[in-house]
Design an enzyme around this catalytic site. Structure first.
Site, PDB file in Angstrom:
ATOM      1  N   LEU A   1      44.038  45.009  34.239  1.00 19.57           N
ATOM      2  CA  LEU A   1      42.875  44.173  33.949  1.00 19.57           C
ATOM      3  C   LEU A   1      42.484  43.285  35.134  1.00 19.57           C
ATOM      4  O   LEU A   1      41.613  42.420  35.004  1.00 19.57           O
ATOM      5  CB  LEU A   1      43.164  43.299  32.714  1.00 19.57           C
TER       6      LEU A   1
ATOM      7  N   VAL B   1      49.617  40.068  32.684  1.00 25.30           N
ATOM      8  CA  VAL B   1      49.963  40.394  34.073  1.00 25.30           C
ATOM      9  C   VAL B   1      50.330  41.881  34.176  1.00 25.30           C
ATOM     10  O   VAL B   1      50.924  42.444  33.257  1.00 25.30           O
ATOM     11  CB  VAL B   1      51.159  39.508  34.505  1.00 25.30           C
TER      12      VAL B   1
ATOM     13  N   ASP C   1      40.667  45.416  44.210  1.00 25.06           N
ATOM     14  CA  ASP C   1      39.827  45.016  43.071  1.00 25.06           C
ATOM     15  C   ASP C   1      39.060  43.721  43.329  1.00 25.06           C
ATOM     16  O   ASP C   1      38.206  43.335  42.526  1.00 25.06           O
ATOM     17  CB  ASP C   1      40.690  44.812  41.817  1.00 25.06           C
TER      18      ASP C   1
ATOM     19  N   GLY D   1      43.962  40.817  36.551  1.00 25.76           N
ATOM     20  CA  GLY D   1      44.168  39.377  36.338  1.00 25.76           C
ATOM     21  C   GLY D   1      44.434  38.632  37.642  1.00 25.76           C
ATOM     22  O   GLY D   1      43.792  37.611  37.924  1.00 25.76           O
ATOM     23  N   GLY D   2      45.360  39.137  38.453  1.00 30.51           N
ATOM     24  CA  GLY D   2      45.664  38.495  39.732  1.00 30.51           C
ATOM     25  C   GLY D   2      44.476  38.531  40.673  1.00 30.51           C
ATOM     26  O   GLY D   2      44.159  37.534  41.345  1.00 30.51           O
ATOM     27  N   SER D   3      43.794  39.670  40.715  1.00 27.46           N
ATOM     28  CA  SER D   3      42.617  39.810  41.585  1.00 27.46           C
ATOM     29  C   SER D   3      41.505  38.854  41.140  1.00 27.46           C
ATOM     30  O   SER D   3      40.789  38.293  41.973  1.00 27.46           O
ATOM     31  CB  SER D   3      42.086  41.243  41.549  1.00 27.46           C
TER      32      SER D   3
ATOM     33  N   LYS E   1      38.664  42.416  34.292  1.00 30.11           N
ATOM     34  CA  LYS E   1      37.756  43.578  34.389  1.00 30.11           C
ATOM     35  C   LYS E   1      38.362  44.742  33.615  1.00 30.11           C
ATOM     36  O   LYS E   1      39.580  44.799  33.388  1.00 30.11           O
ATOM     37  CB  LYS E   1      37.500  43.980  35.843  1.00 30.11           C
TER      38      LYS E   1
HETATM   39  O1  C5P Z   1      44.681  47.045  47.069  1.00 28.87           O
HETATM   40  P1  C5P Z   1      45.792  46.738  46.128  1.00 28.87           P
HETATM   41  O2  C5P Z   1      46.871  45.896  46.762  1.00 28.87           O
HETATM   42  O3  C5P Z   1      45.362  46.179  44.824  1.00 28.87           O
HETATM   43  O4  C5P Z   1      46.449  48.147  45.791  1.00 28.87           O
HETATM   44  C1  C5P Z   1      47.733  48.255  45.222  1.00 28.87           C
HETATM   45  C2  C5P Z   1      48.233  49.656  45.436  1.00 28.87           C
HETATM   46  O5  C5P Z   1      47.454  50.572  44.680  1.00 28.87           O
HETATM   47  C3  C5P Z   1      48.132  50.151  46.871  1.00 28.87           C
HETATM   48  O6  C5P Z   1      49.261  49.808  47.614  1.00 28.87           O
HETATM   49  C4  C5P Z   1      48.004  51.642  46.677  1.00 28.87           C
HETATM   50  O7  C5P Z   1      49.281  52.207  46.449  1.00 28.87           O
HETATM   51  C5  C5P Z   1      47.233  51.777  45.384  1.00 28.87           C
HETATM   52  N1  C5P Z   1      45.779  51.954  45.601  1.00 28.87           N
HETATM   53  C6  C5P Z   1      45.325  53.167  46.125  1.00 28.87           C
HETATM   54  N2  C5P Z   1      43.969  53.340  46.304  1.00 28.87           N
HETATM   55  C7  C5P Z   1      43.088  52.381  45.972  1.00 28.87           C
HETATM   56  C8  C5P Z   1      43.536  51.155  45.425  1.00 28.87           C
HETATM   57  C9  C5P Z   1      44.892  50.989  45.251  1.00 28.87           C
HETATM   58  O8  C5P Z   1      46.107  54.039  46.431  1.00 28.87           O
HETATM   59  N3  C5P Z   1      41.778  52.596  46.154  1.00 28.87           N
END
Ligand code: C5P
Length: 288
Positions: free
Chosen positions: A101, A97, A138, A103-105, A11
């Site tokens: 983008l 990685v 994501d 990729g993992g999500s 994405k």
């Molecule tokens: O949800 P995810 O594990 O992908 O998010 C990784 C990090 O990005 C979270 O631990 C947070 O620090 C930050 N994040 C955030 N607000 C969001 C999405 C991600 O602060 N809406």
């Protein structure tokens, strides 16, 4: 024994705005997001000997527990109320990685979609989205794909009009950043600008790619800690070669250039690829 094969699409964020910090320490976001044709390949197999397994073709990525695709499978089976034994996940990584983008999500969302198909669609769309958000912010977008306005942590998705025909060049500088680090850096900055999301949405409705590209903006871009010089160089190269606009995707460091002409996009791709190996010429994907 059954097999599922699917593509896990990357994405990009055309806009990314941070509206505030939530009580759970996540940020409330507002982003225009798009699925693009760069993808990983995911293969799921049931009836395998042994417990749930997840492997990729990249030796430095965690296999098994620790891989986000494995976590997604666990989230699926927890909601199904069934043991995950006998399922194997194989991922051929092509999306860079830690690049902004998703990729993992994308892999994790493909695992959720694929397992649901393999098991005869036992989980509703709503339960799948809940499983997706439990794994990462994501994932809900990656599960649905297309062109969307994403709000909240990224889980409130609104369908948007398709982009006019266009090409998207992606170019990642040779550094990686953690999303959490970029959000932490953002917390120490006063944003120097905000995206005109309403204007971008209007441009999208009007089918005006140029006006849309001019409104691309990511509030995380000025405060992202790494690769600033390379990102500026890439942005300049994209614009010099005819991009209507260039912006950092997500938490970066990948830059995207939006083009209305394929020849210009190809020229930018060929040029940047000589210097940056993670350069891709992509197109928007309408549906996954
Ligand atoms: O949800 P995810 O594990 O992908 O998010 C990784 C990090 O990005 C979270 O631990 C947070 O620090 C930050 N994040 C955030 N607000 C969001 C999405 C991600 O602060 N809406």
């Amino acid at each position: 024994m059954a097999t599922w094969r699917g593509d896990a699409f990357a994405k990009v964020n055309f806009t990314l705005d941070v509206l505030g910090v939530r009580p759970d320490a996540y940020h409330d976001l507002r982003m225009i997001m798009q699925t693009v044709s760069l993808c990983d390949r995911v293969v799921l197999r049931t009836g395998q000997p042994g417990p749930l397994s997840a492997v990729t073709n990249l030796s430095y990525l965690p296999a098994g527990r620790g891989n986000i695709a494995y976590t997604a499978a666990e989230a699926f089976f927890a909601r199904l109320g069934q043991c995950a034994d006998g399922v194997s996940i194989e991922i051929e990584k092509r999306i860079p990685v830690a690049a902004g983008l998703a990729g993992g999500s994308a892999d994790a969302a493909a695992v959720l979609r694929g397992l649901n198909e393999l098991y005869g669609l036992p989980l509703s769309e709503e339960t799948l989205l809940d499983a997706a958000l439990s794994v990462g912010s994501d994932l809900p977008f990656c599960l649905r794909g297309g062109t969307k306005l994403a709000e909240g942590r990224g889980e409130w998705l609104t369908e948007l009009p398709l982009l006019p025909p266009c090409f998207i060049v992606l170019c990642k500088p040779p550094c990686s950043v953690s999303t959490a680090q970029v959000f932490a850096a953002f917390g120490n900055h006063r944003p120097s600008g905000r995206p005109d999301t309403e204007g971008a949405l209007r441009a999208l409705r009007d089918g005006d790619l140029k006006a849309f590209a001019q409104r691309m903006y990511n509030v995380l871009e000025p405060c992202s800690p790494t690769g600033a010089r390379e990102r500026a160089e890439i942005s300049r190269a994209l614009i010099d070669r005819g991009a209507l606009g260039a912006v950092m995707s997500g938490s970066g460091p990948t830059m995207l250039g939006l083009f209305d002409r394929e020849d210009a996009a190809r020229d930018a791709y060929e040029t940047l690829r000589r210097q940056y190996k993670d350069t891709f010429l992509t197109t928007p994907v309408r549906e996954i």
